[in-house]
Design a protein around this motif. Structure first.
Motif, PDB file in Angstrom:
ATOM      1  N   PRO A 297       0.162  -0.719   0.348  1.00 39.44           N
ATOM      2  CA  PRO A 297      -0.200  -0.195  -0.272  1.00 39.44           C
ATOM      3  C   PRO A 297       0.793   1.415   0.112  1.00 39.44           C
ATOM      4  O   PRO A 297       1.820   1.096   0.353  1.00 39.44           O
ATOM      5  CB  PRO A 297      -0.922  -0.419   0.936  1.00 39.44           C
ATOM      6  N   SER A 298       0.600   2.390  -0.897  1.00 38.46           N
ATOM      7  CA  SER A 298       0.966   3.510  -0.601  1.00 38.46           C
ATOM      8  C   SER A 298       1.105   4.220   0.470  1.00 38.46           C
ATOM      9  O   SER A 298       0.284   4.173   1.341  1.00 38.46           O
ATOM     10  CB  SER A 298       1.365   4.258  -1.541  1.00 38.46           C
ATOM     11  N   ALA A 299       1.882   5.139   0.784  1.00 38.64           N
ATOM     12  CA  ALA A 299       1.285   6.052   2.212  1.00 38.64           C
ATOM     13  C   ALA A 299      -0.346   6.485   1.370  1.00 38.64           C
ATOM     14  O   ALA A 299      -0.133   6.724   3.111  1.00 38.64           O
ATOM     15  CB  ALA A 299       2.157   7.637   1.884  1.00 38.64           C
ATOM     16  N   ASP A 300      -0.429   7.200   0.604  1.00 40.06           N
ATOM     17  CA  ASP A 300      -1.897   7.517   0.340  1.00 40.06           C
ATOM     18  C   ASP A 300      -3.147   6.759   0.831  1.00 40.06           C
ATOM     19  O   ASP A 300      -4.342   6.967   1.296  1.00 40.06           O
ATOM     20  CB  ASP A 300      -1.946   7.900  -1.283  1.00 40.06           C
ATOM     21  N   ASP A 301      -2.714   5.441   0.802  1.00 37.07           N
ATOM     22  CA  ASP A 301      -3.567   4.280   0.418  1.00 37.07           C
ATOM     23  C   ASP A 301      -3.686   4.215   2.374  1.00 37.07           C
ATOM     24  O   ASP A 301      -5.261   3.580   3.053  1.00 37.07           O
ATOM     25  CB  ASP A 301      -2.993   2.743   0.775  1.00 37.07           C
ATOM     26  N   VAL A 302      -2.927   3.702   3.189  1.00 37.84           N
ATOM     27  CA  VAL A 302      -2.330   3.872   4.057  1.00 37.84           C
ATOM     28  C   VAL A 302      -3.575   4.776   4.792  1.00 37.84           C
ATOM     29  O   VAL A 302      -4.587   4.874   5.847  1.00 37.84           O
ATOM     30  CB  VAL A 302      -0.956   3.909   5.052  1.00 37.84           C
ATOM     31  N   GLU A 303      -2.820   6.526   3.934  1.00 36.54           N
ATOM     32  CA  GLU A 303      -3.781   7.666   5.253  1.00 36.54           C
ATOM     33  C   GLU A 303      -5.198   7.117   5.120  1.00 36.54           C
ATOM     34  O   GLU A 303      -6.121   7.355   5.703  1.00 36.54           O
ATOM     35  CB  GLU A 303      -3.092   8.191   4.170  1.00 36.54           C
ATOM     36  N   ARG A 304      -5.785   6.781   3.318  1.00 38.66           N
ATOM     37  CA  ARG A 304      -6.703   6.763   3.040  1.00 38.66           C
ATOM     38  C   ARG A 304      -7.597   5.225   4.191  1.00 38.66           C
ATOM     39  O   ARG A 304      -8.871   5.826   4.316  1.00 38.66           O
ATOM     40  CB  ARG A 304      -7.602   6.684   1.799  1.00 38.66           C
ATOM     41  N   ALA A 305      -7.209   4.506   4.478  1.00 40.07           N
ATOM     42  CA  ALA A 305      -7.978   3.178   5.013  1.00 40.07           C
ATOM     43  C   ALA A 305      -7.651   4.134   6.641  1.00 40.07           C
ATOM     44  O   ALA A 305      -8.777   3.196   7.325  1.00 40.07           O
ATOM     45  CB  ALA A 305      -6.361   2.078   4.972  1.00 40.07           C
ATOM     46  N   GLN A 306      -6.935   4.295   7.476  1.00 44.30           N
ATOM     47  CA  GLN A 306      -6.801   4.911   8.467  1.00 44.30           C
ATOM     48  C   GLN A 306      -8.099   5.711   8.341  1.00 44.30           C
ATOM     49  O   GLN A 306      -9.132   5.606   9.296  1.00 44.30           O
ATOM     50  CB  GLN A 306      -6.390   5.497   8.971  1.00 44.30           C
ATOM     51  N   GLY A 307      -8.745   6.967   7.444  1.00 42.91           N
ATOM     52  CA  GLY A 307      -9.812   7.933   7.210  1.00 42.91           C
ATOM     53  C   GLY A 307     -10.432   6.685   7.322  1.00 42.91           C
ATOM     54  O   GLY A 307     -11.393   7.866   8.283  1.00 42.91           O
ATOM     55  N   LEU A 308     -10.518   6.119   6.248  1.00 40.26           N
ATOM     56  CA  LEU A 308     -12.371   5.730   6.593  1.00 40.26           C
ATOM     57  C   LEU A 308     -12.231   4.701   7.509  1.00 40.26           C
ATOM     58  O   LEU A 308     -13.681   5.315   8.508  1.00 40.26           O
ATOM     59  CB  LEU A 308     -12.068   4.468   5.331  1.00 40.26           C
ATOM     60  N   ILE A 309     -11.603   4.350   8.312  1.00 38.90           N
ATOM     61  CA  ILE A 309     -11.735   3.033   9.624  1.00 38.90           C
ATOM     62  C   ILE A 309     -12.372   4.169  10.378  1.00 38.90           C
ATOM     63  O   ILE A 309     -13.280   3.995  11.485  1.00 38.90           O
ATOM     64  CB  ILE A 309     -10.984   2.370  10.485  1.00 38.90           C
TER      65      ILE A 309
ATOM     66  N   ARG B 120     -13.388  -4.004   5.754  1.00 42.31           N
ATOM     67  CA  ARG B 120     -12.683  -4.295   6.415  1.00 42.31           C
ATOM     68  C   ARG B 120     -11.224  -5.039   5.285  1.00 42.31           C
ATOM     69  O   ARG B 120     -10.320  -5.064   5.787  1.00 42.31           O
ATOM     70  CB  ARG B 120     -13.052  -6.250   5.904  1.00 42.31           C
ATOM     71  N   ASP B 121     -11.769  -3.735   4.539  1.00 34.29           N
ATOM     72  CA  ASP B 121     -10.506  -4.386   3.105  1.00 34.29           C
ATOM     73  C   ASP B 121      -9.498  -2.852   4.242  1.00 34.29           C
ATOM     74  O   ASP B 121      -8.258  -3.401   3.702  1.00 34.29           O
ATOM     75  CB  ASP B 121     -11.279  -3.130   2.041  1.00 34.29           C
ATOM     76  N   ALA B 122      -9.488  -1.768   4.442  1.00 31.68           N
ATOM     77  CA  ALA B 122      -8.955  -0.517   4.981  1.00 31.68           C
ATOM     78  C   ALA B 122      -7.877  -2.044   6.300  1.00 31.68           C
ATOM     79  O   ALA B 122      -6.912  -1.483   6.583  1.00 31.68           O
ATOM     80  CB  ALA B 122     -10.026  -0.003   5.318  1.00 31.68           C
ATOM     81  N   ARG B 123      -8.650  -2.554   6.934  1.00 33.69           N
ATOM     82  CA  ARG B 123      -8.225  -3.188   8.268  1.00 33.69           C
ATOM     83  C   ARG B 123      -7.585  -3.813   7.539  1.00 33.69           C
ATOM     84  O   ARG B 123      -5.635  -4.227   7.982  1.00 33.69           O
ATOM     85  CB  ARG B 123      -9.145  -4.060   9.326  1.00 33.69           C
ATOM     86  N   ARG B 124      -7.559  -4.333   6.876  1.00 34.36           N
ATOM     87  CA  ARG B 124      -6.227  -5.332   5.871  1.00 34.36           C
ATOM     88  C   ARG B 124      -5.105  -4.680   5.435  1.00 34.36           C
ATOM     89  O   ARG B 124      -3.749  -5.125   5.321  1.00 34.36           O
ATOM     90  CB  ARG B 124      -6.638  -6.105   4.659  1.00 34.36           C
ATOM     91  N   ILE B 125      -5.315  -3.348   4.857  1.00 30.20           N
ATOM     92  CA  ILE B 125      -3.804  -2.661   4.079  1.00 30.20           C
ATOM     93  C   ILE B 125      -3.417  -2.352   5.308  1.00 30.20           C
ATOM     94  O   ILE B 125      -2.478  -2.168   5.516  1.00 30.20           O
ATOM     95  CB  ILE B 125      -4.805  -1.347   4.136  1.00 30.20           C
ATOM     96  N   LEU B 126      -4.144  -1.618   7.005  1.00 30.88           N
ATOM     97  CA  LEU B 126      -3.635  -1.444   7.695  1.00 30.88           C
ATOM     98  C   LEU B 126      -2.778  -2.506   8.274  1.00 30.88           C
ATOM     99  O   LEU B 126      -1.660  -2.641   9.104  1.00 30.88           O
ATOM    100  CB  LEU B 126      -4.312  -0.758   8.698  1.00 30.88           C
ATOM    101  N   ALA B 127      -3.028  -3.610   8.446  1.00 34.49           N
ATOM    102  CA  ALA B 127      -2.310  -4.815   8.547  1.00 34.49           C
ATOM    103  C   ALA B 127      -1.100  -5.061   7.966  1.00 34.49           C
ATOM    104  O   ALA B 127      -0.077  -5.056   8.704  1.00 34.49           O
ATOM    105  CB  ALA B 127      -3.038  -5.818   9.104  1.00 34.49           C
ATOM    106  N   PHE B 128      -1.393  -5.068   6.537  1.00 37.07           N
ATOM    107  CA  PHE B 128      -0.311  -5.385   5.639  1.00 37.07           C
ATOM    108  C   PHE B 128       0.272  -3.907   6.182  1.00 37.07           C
ATOM    109  O   PHE B 128       1.675  -4.782   5.820  1.00 37.07           O
ATOM    110  CB  PHE B 128      -0.245  -5.152   4.545  1.00 37.07           C
ATOM    111  N   HIS B 129       0.456  -3.075   5.985  1.00 35.46           N
ATOM    112  CA  HIS B 129       1.276  -1.987   6.346  1.00 35.46           C
ATOM    113  C   HIS B 129       1.824  -1.558   7.483  1.00 35.46           C
ATOM    114  O   HIS B 129       3.569  -1.446   7.482  1.00 35.46           O
ATOM    115  CB  HIS B 129       0.707  -1.038   6.351  1.00 35.46           C
ATOM    116  N   GLU B 130       1.743  -2.522   7.969  1.00 30.84           N
ATOM    117  CA  GLU B 130       2.194  -2.638   9.722  1.00 30.84           C
ATOM    118  C   GLU B 130       3.140  -3.930   9.741  1.00 30.84           C
ATOM    119  O   GLU B 130       4.190  -3.734  10.519  1.00 30.84           O
ATOM    120  CB  GLU B 130       0.683  -2.662  11.318  1.00 30.84           C
TER     121      GLU B 130
END
Length: 286
Positions: free
Chosen positions: A232-244, A271-281
């Protein structure tokens, strides 16, 4: 959630390549005893990869040993040596049935493979494609399926074309569905033109768009673009956190309809946003 964005094949008979691999930032290395090793170098290659695994000098990199396929004169000795070396995984080419998966699991157990050594299987023949679902679901020790796209082209009498031909794309999609149904990991095939970085990046993006976890590679120059394409890009991570955050705030306020950036949000998006954050972590924790 173990990152497998970049899975680099390294020739088992080449000691210099095995040494160089210790400094390559691939998520996983496949120490190869099959296609990249000549028949008269098989035994030396086997000794090399066992020593490499036992060295403990590969850091965060997941180590898999690719053995020769079932029915070859080297297969049994490869599986025995690989099992006793205890890598993260043993990759077997040209697996074609659930029965073969079960026989391979029994062989790993017979030769004392430690519990952490997973079984990976390559899907690369028409018969395997037609049995992809039963192969993927055959046993819990089989955790990763690797696509053998060169062999798929060869065995279907197709052509290598930019963007991949329709039979290969169908094979990729079919296998991905089978593997996801079994809850396993699936890795895209290799890109042959090592001096065509634009073509590689396009194919890596295609694989990511299809849903693959990563891509097998044949040259160190492909590692970094694969790591970028499948992370995930930095923008992907930011969007995922914002969505959650938006979804949780709306739930706490008792709102029935939640929107984020002008789009309706459902549980599947969360669920998709949480998966993105988990992968980033997971990447940050390497």
């Amino acid at each position: 959630m173990r990152p497998r964005r970049s899975v680099l094949y390294m020739p088992g008979a080449n000691e210099r390549a095995l040494e160089k691999a210790k400094s390559i930032d691939a998520d996983a290395l496949i120490l190869d005893l099959e296609d990249s090793v000549a028949p008269d170098a098989k035994e030396q290659g086997r000794e090399n990869v066992v020593a490499a695994v036992r060295s403990g000098e590969y850091g965060h990199r997941e180590l898999a040993i690719r053995v020769n396929s079932i029915g070859t004169e080297w297969h049994d000795a490869d599986v025995k040596a690989a099992s006793q070396a205890g890598p993260d995984a043993i990759l077997v080419p040209k697996v074609e049935s659930a029965e073969q998966v079960l026989a391979l699991v029994a062989a790993l157990e017979k030769h004392g493979a430690p519990e952490h050594t997973q079984l990976w299987a390559m899907i690369e023949t028409p018969r395997a494609l037609l049995h992809a679902e039963e192969i993927a679901a055959a046993h819990e020790r089989l955790t990763v399926v690797v696509m053998g796209t060169n062999d798929i082209v060869n065995e279907t009498y197709g052509l290598h074309v930019p963007g991949r031909n329709a039979t290969v794309l169908t094979s990729l999609a079919w296998t991905l569905l089978a593997v996801r149904a079994a809850g396993k990991v699936v890795i895209d095939g290799v890109y042959n033109a090592v001096k065509d970085p634009e073509g590689f990046e396009a194919e890596a993006r295609q694989g990511r768009e299809m849903g693959f976890d990563g891509k097998t590679l044949i040259h160190p120059s492909q590692v970094e673009p694969a790591n970028v394409a499948f992370a995930p890009s930095a923008d992907d991570v930011e969007r995922a956190q914002g969505l959650i955050d938006t979804f949780e705030e709306a739930k706490a306020a008792g709102q029935g309809v939640v929107t984020f950036n002008g789009k309706m949000v459902e549980e599947l998006h969360v669920r998709d946003a949480r998966r993105i954050l988990a992968f980033h972590e997971a990447l940050q924790g390497r």
